[in-house]
Motif scaffolding. Structure first.
Motif, PDB file in Angstrom:
ATOM      1  N   ALA A 148       4.559   5.665   3.960  1.00  0.00           N
ATOM      2  CA  ALA A 148       4.023   4.411   4.503  1.00  0.00           C
ATOM      3  C   ALA A 148       2.533   4.322   4.215  1.00  0.00           C
ATOM      4  N   GLY A 149       2.073   3.114   3.952  1.00  0.00           N
ATOM      5  CA  GLY A 149       0.674   2.929   3.615  1.00  0.00           C
ATOM      6  C   GLY A 149      -0.071   2.031   4.559  1.00  0.00           C
ATOM      7  N   ARG A 150       0.025   0.724   4.341  1.00  0.00           N
ATOM      8  CA  ARG A 150      -0.788  -0.219   5.101  1.00  0.00           C
ATOM      9  C   ARG A 150      -0.498  -0.165   6.593  1.00  0.00           C
ATOM     10  N   THR A 151       0.757   0.088   6.960  1.00  0.00           N
ATOM     11  CA  THR A 151       1.099   0.167   8.380  1.00  0.00           C
ATOM     12  C   THR A 151       0.321   1.269   9.082  1.00  0.00           C
TER      13      THR A 151
ATOM     14  N   GLY B 126       2.500  -3.585 -13.752  1.00  0.00           N
ATOM     15  CA  GLY B 126       3.025  -4.869 -13.294  1.00  0.00           C
ATOM     16  C   GLY B 126       2.135  -5.456 -12.228  1.00  0.00           C
ATOM     17  N   LEU B 127       1.028  -6.013 -12.647  1.00  0.00           N
ATOM     18  CA  LEU B 127      -0.007  -6.462 -11.708  1.00  0.00           C
ATOM     19  C   LEU B 127       0.528  -7.543 -10.775  1.00  0.00           C
ATOM     20  N   ALA B 128       0.163  -7.431  -9.518  1.00  0.00           N
ATOM     21  CA  ALA B 128       0.657  -8.353  -8.490  1.00  0.00           C
ATOM     22  C   ALA B 128       0.325  -9.795  -8.845  1.00  0.00           C
ATOM     23  N   GLY B 129       1.340 -10.643  -8.897  1.00  0.00           N
ATOM     24  CA  GLY B 129       1.145 -12.055  -9.160  1.00  0.00           C
ATOM     25  C   GLY B 129       1.054 -12.441 -10.617  1.00  0.00           C
ATOM     26  N   SER B 130       1.153 -11.480 -11.539  1.00  0.00           N
ATOM     27  CA  SER B 130       1.018 -11.785 -12.960  1.00  0.00           C
ATOM     28  C   SER B 130       2.331 -12.270 -13.549  1.00  0.00           C
ATOM     29  N   ALA B 131       2.244 -12.953 -14.709  1.00  0.00           N
ATOM     30  CA  ALA B 131       3.449 -13.406 -15.406  1.00  0.00           C
ATOM     31  C   ALA B 131       4.255 -12.229 -15.934  1.00  0.00           C
ATOM     32  N   PHE B 132       3.585 -11.090 -16.153  1.00  0.00           N
ATOM     33  CA  PHE B 132       4.234  -9.896 -16.703  1.00  0.00           C
ATOM     34  C   PHE B 132       4.525  -8.853 -15.625  1.00  0.00           C
ATOM     35  N   GLU B 133       4.642  -9.294 -14.382  1.00  0.00           N
ATOM     36  CA  GLU B 133       4.765  -8.353 -13.267  1.00  0.00           C
ATOM     37  C   GLU B 133       5.967  -7.427 -13.406  1.00  0.00           C
ATOM     38  N   LEU B 134       7.052  -7.893 -14.007  1.00  0.00           N
ATOM     39  CA  LEU B 134       8.250  -7.066 -14.107  1.00  0.00           C
ATOM     40  C   LEU B 134       8.312  -6.242 -15.387  1.00  0.00           C
ATOM     41  N   ASP B 135       7.379  -6.445 -16.287  1.00  0.00           N
ATOM     42  CA  ASP B 135       7.221  -5.530 -17.423  1.00  0.00           C
ATOM     43  C   ASP B 135       6.222  -4.475 -16.974  1.00  0.00           C
ATOM     44  N   ASP B 136       6.708  -3.589 -16.107  1.00  0.00           N
ATOM     45  CA  ASP B 136       5.817  -2.712 -15.336  1.00  0.00           C
ATOM     46  C   ASP B 136       5.497  -1.450 -16.131  1.00  0.00           C
ATOM     47  N   ARG B 137       4.483  -1.543 -16.978  1.00  0.00           N
ATOM     48  CA  ARG B 137       4.115  -0.444 -17.877  1.00  0.00           C
ATOM     49  C   ARG B 137       3.602   0.763 -17.095  1.00  0.00           C
ATOM     50  N   PHE B 138       3.776   1.930 -17.717  1.00  0.00           N
ATOM     51  CA  PHE B 138       3.322   3.178 -17.089  1.00  0.00           C
ATOM     52  C   PHE B 138       1.866   3.414 -17.462  1.00  0.00           C
TER      53      PHE B 138
ATOM     54  N   ALA C 294      -8.478  -6.530   2.078  1.00  0.00           N
ATOM     55  CA  ALA C 294      -8.607  -5.493   3.097  1.00  0.00           C
ATOM     56  C   ALA C 294      -8.761  -4.102   2.497  1.00  0.00           C
ATOM     57  N   MET C 295      -8.077  -3.840   1.371  1.00  0.00           N
ATOM     58  CA  MET C 295      -8.107  -2.503   0.782  1.00  0.00           C
ATOM     59  C   MET C 295      -9.147  -2.368  -0.323  1.00  0.00           C
ATOM     60  N   ALA C 296     -10.020  -3.365  -0.458  1.00  0.00           N
ATOM     61  CA  ALA C 296     -10.968  -3.366  -1.570  1.00  0.00           C
ATOM     62  C   ALA C 296     -12.162  -2.454  -1.348  1.00  0.00           C
ATOM     63  N   ASP C 297     -12.543  -2.193  -0.095  1.00  0.00           N
ATOM     64  CA  ASP C 297     -13.701  -1.343   0.185  1.00  0.00           C
ATOM     65  C   ASP C 297     -13.262   0.113   0.085  1.00  0.00           C
ATOM     66  N   ARG C 298     -13.684   0.780  -0.983  1.00  0.00           N
ATOM     67  CA  ARG C 298     -13.198   2.132  -1.250  1.00  0.00           C
ATOM     68  C   ARG C 298     -13.660   3.136  -0.197  1.00  0.00           C
TER      69      ARG C 298
ATOM     70  N   ALA D  44      -4.374  -0.168  -7.339  1.00  0.00           N
ATOM     71  CA  ALA D  44      -4.282  -0.075  -8.795  1.00  0.00           C
ATOM     72  C   ALA D  44      -3.383  -1.135  -9.399  1.00  0.00           C
ATOM     73  N   ARG D  45      -2.611  -1.828  -8.583  1.00  0.00           N
ATOM     74  CA  ARG D  45      -1.787  -2.941  -9.049  1.00  0.00           C
ATOM     75  C   ARG D  45      -2.418  -4.278  -8.658  1.00  0.00           C
ATOM     76  N   GLY D  46      -3.657  -4.214  -8.177  1.00  0.00           N
ATOM     77  CA  GLY D  46      -4.337  -5.434  -7.755  1.00  0.00           C
ATOM     78  C   GLY D  46      -3.839  -5.969  -6.440  1.00  0.00           C
ATOM     79  N   ALA D  47      -3.055  -5.162  -5.709  1.00  0.00           N
ATOM     80  CA  ALA D  47      -2.516  -5.581  -4.410  1.00  0.00           C
ATOM     81  C   ALA D  47      -3.428  -5.047  -3.312  1.00  0.00           C
ATOM     82  N   LEU D  48      -4.384  -5.855  -2.901  1.00  0.00           N
ATOM     83  CA  LEU D  48      -5.429  -5.426  -1.975  1.00  0.00           C
ATOM     84  C   LEU D  48      -5.255  -5.984  -0.574  1.00  0.00           C
ATOM     85  N   ALA D  49      -4.265  -6.842  -0.397  1.00  0.00           N
ATOM     86  CA  ALA D  49      -4.130  -7.568   0.868  1.00  0.00           C
ATOM     87  C   ALA D  49      -3.439  -6.734   1.934  1.00  0.00           C
TER      88      ALA D  49
END
Length: 299
Positions: free
Chosen positions: A274-277, A113-125, A61-65, A49-54
């Motif tokens: 823990a998630g990806r691990t 705060g989408l991964a890699g975005s310019a607004f990543e630290l303005d992490d809206r709810f 890797a996490m894109a296939d639901r 949900a934050r665009g962090a699929l790697a």
């Protein structure tokens, strides 16, 4: 054991019977947040949900639901797994699959705060609100609190995080706060895992809101695991370790398990998220990775 999930079946239910989500939530068998030993093992899957699929070198890797859901169902079926942390769409898929019975269900609250975005630290709810978690009968929420002293967006995140903690406490819902001090390096945001930075982040997170009665901390293992004892002395709030991306070779994952083992012995550390691990282990053995993590919590 393999679990196959058909996206088409879920889509048909969502198309024809959207009310099925609320119905499944209403009849879900619930449990206390902690029981027995008081230890928690939560599988995390809120990254997409934050665009962090790697995962490692695989950017999607996490894109296939269907694959992600199959791995989650398998992980949740293993002994010692208490529950799951995810965004609304994933939790609702798991509800429809009947995978959340007698499990701790933790909703992910700020994913703006989408991964890699310019607004990543303005992490809206942009995810679950306190009222959503209460309405669905979920058991807890989680928020990410990344602070860069040079980025004004951090102040908005800090303020909204405090108000979210208040809203959760009003409903007597636990909220797991995941704090980091961050810096931009070569245009990318990096979490500072040095002992001083983690100590400071825990002190800040512990003081947020009008009460800390329902606040837990979600804490990384420091760069030097031997620093964890003095870092965790910063707060009396209960804490869980976060897994993070622990590497893609069996050796790297084994090193991560050893770091977890030491930190889990500290008195305020109550468990592991823990998630990806666990969902995408180097050897592909989800059940094996989950069982190892569950074994670490047994001492």
């Amino acid at each position: 054991m393999s679990v196959h999930v058909s996206p088409g079946e879920l889509a048909r239910v969502r198309t024809r019977h959207p009310e099925a989500v609320a119905e499944a939530a209403a009849r879900r068998a619930r449990r206390p947040l902690v029981r027995g030993s008081g230890r928690l093992l939560i599988v995390a899957a809120d990254h997409p949900a934050r665009g962090a699929l790697a995962v490692g070198d695989d950017a999607f890797a996490m894109a296939d639901r269907s694959v992600l859901l199959s791995r989650l169902c398998l992980a949740l079926s293993r002994p010692g797994v208490d529950g799951v942390l995810a965004s609304a769409d994933i939790l609702e898929d798991l509800l429809l699959l009947g995978a959340l019975e007698d499990k701790v269900v933790m909703g992910s609250m700020n994913r703006g705060g989408l991964a890699g975005s310019a607004f990543e630290l303005d992490d809206r709810f942009t995810g679950h609100r306190a009222q959503d978690l209460a309405r669905l009968g979920f058991d807890a929420g989680k928020l990410l609190l990344r602070l860069d002293y040079e980025d004004p967006g951090s102040l908005d995140t800090l303020h909204t995080a405090a108000r979210a903690i208040d809203a959760m406490a009003e409903r007597r819902l636990p909220v797991f706060v995941e704090p980091f001090i961050c810096h931009r390096r070569d245009g990318r945001l990096r979490n500072d895992l040095g002992a001083d930075a983690v100590t400071r982040s825990l002190a800040i997170a512990s003081g947020l809101g009008g009460t800390s009665a329902y606040t837990w901390l979600k804490v990384p293992v420091t760069e030097d695991p031997d620093d964890m004892a003095r870092v965790m002395a910063t707060t009396t709030l209960p804490a869980v370790l976060l897994g993070g991306d622990t590497g893609r070779t069996p050796g790297e994952q084994e090193a991560a398990y050893e770091k977890w083992r030491g930190a889990l012995s500290l008195p305020t550390v109550q468990g592991l998220v823990a998630g990806r691990t666990l969902l995408y282990p180097a050897d592909g053995d989800v059940a094996g990775a989950v069982d190892i993590a569950a074994g670490l919590l047994k001492g």
